[in-house]
Write a protein that holds these residues in place. Structure first.
Motif, PDB file in Angstrom:
ATOM      1  N   THR B  75     152.785 -20.868   9.932  1.00  0.00           N
ATOM      2  CA  THR B  75     153.538 -20.592   8.709  1.00  0.00           C
ATOM      3  C   THR B  75     153.354 -19.159   8.239  1.00  0.00           C
ATOM      4  OG1 THR B  75     152.894 -22.845   8.175  1.00  0.00           O
ATOM      5  CG2 THR B  75     154.194 -21.711   6.559  1.00  0.00           C
ATOM      6  N   GLY B  76     152.379 -18.470   8.806  1.00  0.00           N
ATOM      7  CA  GLY B  76     152.209 -17.073   8.458  1.00  0.00           C
ATOM      8  C   GLY B  76     151.571 -16.832   7.112  1.00  0.00           C
ATOM      9  N   GLN B  77     150.936 -17.850   6.532  1.00  0.00           N
ATOM     10  CA  GLN B  77     150.199 -17.654   5.288  1.00  0.00           C
ATOM     11  C   GLN B  77     148.756 -17.269   5.657  1.00  0.00           C
ATOM     12  OE1 GLN B  77     151.980 -18.698   2.069  1.00  0.00           O
ATOM     13  NE2 GLN B  77     153.381 -18.068   3.653  1.00  0.00           N
ATOM     14  N   VAL B 208     157.741 -22.407  11.111  1.00  0.00           N
ATOM     15  CA  VAL B 208     157.849 -21.246  11.996  1.00  0.00           C
ATOM     16  C   VAL B 208     158.902 -20.279  11.476  1.00  0.00           C
ATOM     17  CG1 VAL B 208     158.393 -20.519  14.333  1.00  0.00           C
ATOM     18  CG2 VAL B 208     157.026 -22.565  13.957  1.00  0.00           C
ATOM     19  N   ALA B 209     159.983 -20.834  10.921  1.00  0.00           N
ATOM     20  CA  ALA B 209     161.025 -19.967  10.384  1.00  0.00           C
ATOM     21  C   ALA B 209     160.499 -19.156   9.209  1.00  0.00           C
ATOM     22  CB  ALA B 209     162.222 -20.811   9.936  1.00  0.00           C
ATOM     23  N   VAL B 210     159.686 -19.795   8.358  1.00  0.00           N
ATOM     24  CA  VAL B 210     159.105 -19.077   7.219  1.00  0.00           C
ATOM     25  C   VAL B 210     158.218 -17.943   7.722  1.00  0.00           C
ATOM     26  CG1 VAL B 210     157.511 -19.268   5.283  1.00  0.00           C
ATOM     27  CG2 VAL B 210     159.210 -21.037   5.656  1.00  0.00           C
ATOM     28  N   ARG B 211     157.479 -18.209   8.802  1.00  0.00           N
ATOM     29  CA  ARG B 211     156.604 -17.186   9.342  1.00  0.00           C
ATOM     30  C   ARG B 211     157.414 -16.014   9.899  1.00  0.00           C
ATOM     31  NH1 ARG B 211     154.022 -18.485  14.968  1.00  0.00           N
ATOM     32  NH2 ARG B 211     156.223 -18.267  15.441  1.00  0.00           N
ATOM     33  N   TYR B 227     157.847 -25.286   1.386  1.00  0.00           N
ATOM     34  CA  TYR B 227     157.203 -25.278   2.695  1.00  0.00           C
ATOM     35  C   TYR B 227     155.887 -24.509   2.683  1.00  0.00           C
ATOM     36  CZ  TYR B 227     160.683 -27.975   4.995  1.00  0.00           C
ATOM     37  OH  TYR B 227     161.464 -29.022   5.363  1.00  0.00           O
ATOM     38  N   ARG B 228     155.809 -23.497   1.831  1.00  0.00           N
ATOM     39  CA  ARG B 228     154.519 -22.787   1.750  1.00  0.00           C
ATOM     40  C   ARG B 228     153.443 -23.718   1.207  1.00  0.00           C
ATOM     41  NH1 ARG B 228     156.834 -17.162  -0.454  1.00  0.00           N
ATOM     42  NH2 ARG B 228     157.037 -16.097   1.538  1.00  0.00           N
ATOM     43  N   LEU B 275     146.670 -17.357  17.664  1.00  0.00           N
ATOM     44  CA  LEU B 275     147.430 -17.769  16.493  1.00  0.00           C
ATOM     45  C   LEU B 275     148.715 -18.433  16.962  1.00  0.00           C
ATOM     46  CD1 LEU B 275     147.037 -14.637  14.243  1.00  0.00           C
ATOM     47  CD2 LEU B 275     146.086 -16.874  13.835  1.00  0.00           C
ATOM     48  N   GLY B 276     149.041 -19.561  16.363  1.00  0.00           N
ATOM     49  CA  GLY B 276     150.283 -20.228  16.717  1.00  0.00           C
ATOM     50  C   GLY B 276     150.206 -20.968  18.033  1.00  0.00           C
TER      51      GLY B 276
END
Lengths: 297, 354
Positions: B75-77, B208-211, B227-228, B275-276
């Protein structure tokens, strides 16, 4: 009512707050010019204090000789760190950058513990009187000196960024790296300079705190205490860093006062700044003086 | 010799979206996974308690690390407070069991759910914050929760800590390393399959899209705030379950175990693992658990040769963890999972691997 006690705490808070402000300023300096969040800022204090302590006890140098040597060491150290570790991180995602500095902080913390041990060691006495009486309040001499030094540093920063050529180059780089580069500013040099200045000034703060409390690994907690201050002021505002430092310094002492008088919760001194941090982030996500990040698609 | 089926395959060719999103893309990978599970199930029969202990540690930390990877890698947070959620799960499960007499089997998932609630509450600022500000907000929550652990005696037993009963099922107590290993093994399999499945579901793709580009994601109709916060919830659920297992394994939960250092180690696990990457979370955890053990063993071995080495091994361990994180970020930012992928690709087409 214990007004004297409260006043004493507020004064202490202001003095410690200026130190927070100075360290926060160093943090902002690095962030502004290189876009790197330095989680190892507290370790700069730690390393600086230990190195100075080592010069003064091992070689019995006086403070006026030990301090410049420490500064020279820290300047070289800061530049080397930037070249070896941080330069490969340019353009990497923010999590990588954060983690590299966290990794650095772990390494330095362990290294300092390994070399110098875990116990706090006192600085050789520098002043004749440990504390002086100012208008009926007991103030540590070292704190008075720190207040003086902090104000001098802040004024120095102001002059440096406003009037010196390198300071102007640094501001230009912070504003727009490409544009600065096209006008002949060496961005690499600016980055190295930012790290060197930050390391030197942090070391000075470390020495001052070490004189009061002794040098120990607790110094590196300063680096974490700085976050509430920086967030309060906004990550990229130097003025904000100073204001934030003062506010956090006073806040933790006043929280301590209320706690000891009425609340009896305990440990508020350490935690109150973080509650403040969360509240600030909820209300003003970019701090009091930070620039709002507007993104273009 | 008729048709294309008998010719040698030189790579994977997928002809449908379904085939593209399976967890195990080839029959071989399915067999390897099954074989690995069978092999793991046989460990308690022939490994001694020391190795089982390490494997169990890899198990419960690995579950929590996968949660963090969902949050950070997918999610890239950013979260610097994962250890606090891990600890919350441990205390919560012990509390549910001790206070309300809930069987441990139920207490563990329920602790996971309660941790999810806490995580989503803490994640509320994440709806507005990004990057650095978020990192610092989660750092604050780490300290606030740590302080809560030390203070809330009704919940954690305060500075004395809390006792946790062993895991029992139908009157059978999983109270030693050999038995508890199976509990952790099942938990790891369930949680990792669930994680891999989550990521190929609608919600997972939204993460994944948010990331990748949160603005595009928002334009495509993905509710960013939802989603976050949901990502924080998923991460906390994994942390809570991992923590609960930790508590019931050790039998004792103390607030000192969940410091910022553990949060950093969790981040180190997923960075070293990749990561991921779901599998990378486990690889990274194994690395992070084994690294100090290897250092300890080599210090024991070299202790006679280099004087003073044994005394300083605690510092050396911490330095090694920090250095491992830095070196991986500089030289292999995609982590062990990437290495593993390269190795697999090499052998898949062996001997024509150019």
């Amino acid at each position: 009512m214990n007004l004297d006690f409260l006043l004493q705490l507020v004064v202490n808070g202001l003095i410690v707050g200026t130190l927070y402000g100075v360290v926060a300023m160093c943090f902002v300096l690095i962030y502004k010019s290189t876009q790197i969040v330095n989680f190892a800022q507290g370790e700069f204090l730690l390393i600086g204090a230990w190195v100075c302590w080592w010069f003064m006890t091992e070689y019995r140098l006086p403070l006026w000789a030990g301090l410049p040597l420490t500064f020279a060491f820290m300047a070289i150290f800061g530049v080397l760190l930037q070249i070896v570790v941080l330069r490969p991180m340019i353009g990497q995602p923010i999590i990588s950058v954060i983690m590299v500095t966290i990794g650095l902080s772990m390494v330095f913390q362990a290294l300092m513990g390994w070399i110098f041990g875990v116990f706090a060691k006192p600085f050789p006495p520098v002043f004749e009187h440990a504390a002086v009486n100012v208008l009926g309040l007991q103030v540590q001499s070292a704190y008075l000196m720190s207040l003086l030094i902090s104000v001098v540093i802040m004024a120095g920063f102001y002059w440096f960024f406003k009037h010196s050529r390198i300071g102007l180059a640094m501001r230009a780089t912070a504003y727009d790296q490409q544009a600065a580069q096209s006008l002949g500013v060496s961005v690499k040099q600016v980055f190295a300079m930012a790290w060197a200045i930050s390391a030197v000034v942090s070391a000075l703060a470390g020495v001052v705190v070490g004189m009061v409390n002794g040098v120990s690994s607790a110094l590196s907690f300063f680096g974490i205490k700085v976050f509430p201050a920086v967030i309060l002021g906004g990550l990229d505002s130097i003025v904000g860093a100073i204001v934030g430092g003062l506010v956090i310094g006073v806040l933790e002492n006043v929280a301590e006062y209320f706690d000891s008088q009425w609340l009896h919760i305990g440990n508020l001194y350490t935690v109150a700044p973080f509650y403040a941090l969360v509240i600030i982030l909820m209300i003003k996500p970019y701090g009091l003086f930070g620039t709002r990040n507007i993104e273009r698609i | 010799m008729s048709g294309g089926h008998t010719t040698m395959r030189c790579g994977e060719f997928r002809t449908s979206y379904r085939a593209d999103t399976t967890i195990f893309p080839t029959p071989m990978s399915r067999r390897v996974a099954l074989g690995a599970v069978v092999l793991a199930a046989s460990f308690p029969l022939w490994l001694n308690a020391y190795y089982l202990n390490l494997l169990i540690q890899i198990g419960y930390y690995g579950i929590a690390a996968l949660g963090l990877n969902i949050l950070v890698g997918f999610t890239g947070q950013i979260s610097l407070g994962h250890a606090a959620f891990f600890g919350f799960g441990a205390f919560c499960s012990a509390w549910l069991n001790n206070r309300f007499g809930l069987p441990v089997v139920l207490a563990v998932p329920l602790a996971g759910l309660l941790t999810t609630a806490v995580g989503m509450f803490v994640g509320i600022p994440a709806g507005r914050l990004k990057g650095l500000y978020l990192a610092i907000a989660t750092l604050a929550s780490q300290f606030i929760l740590e302080d809560f652990f030390a203070r809330a005696e009704w919940f954690t037993g305060g500075s004395a800590g809390a006792l946790a009963q062993p895991f029992t099922l139908f009157g059978f107590a999983f109270n030693n390393d050999q038995r508890f290993f199976y509990v952790v093994l099942v938990a790891v399999i369930v949680m990792y399959l669930a994680g891999a499945n989550l990521l190929r579901s609608r919600d997972g793709r939204a993460y994944v899209a948010v990331r990748d580009h949160y603005l595009s994601a928002e334009i495509m109709g993905i509710n960013l705030t939802k989603y976050r916060i949901l990502a924080f919830g998923s991460a906390s659920f994994y942390a809570g379950v991992g923590g609960a297992l930790y508590g019931h394994y050790l039998g004792f939960v103390s607030a000192e175990g969940f410091t910022i250092l553990l949060s950093i180690q969790f981040l180190g696990m997923i960075i070293i693992g990749g990561l991921g990457s779901v599998m990378g979370s486990l690889l990274g955890t194994a690395f992070m658990v084994l690294l100090p053990e290897v250092m300890e063993a080599s210090a024991q071995g070299l202790g006679g040769v280099i004087p003073g080495l044994k005394d300083s091994v605690a510092y050396l361990k911490q330095m090694a963890i920090g250095l491992a994180i830095i070196l991986f970020l500089i030289f292999e930012p995609q982590g062990l999972a990437h290495r593993w992928k390269l190795t697999k690709a090499y052998w898949k087409l062996y001997p024509f691997s150019y």
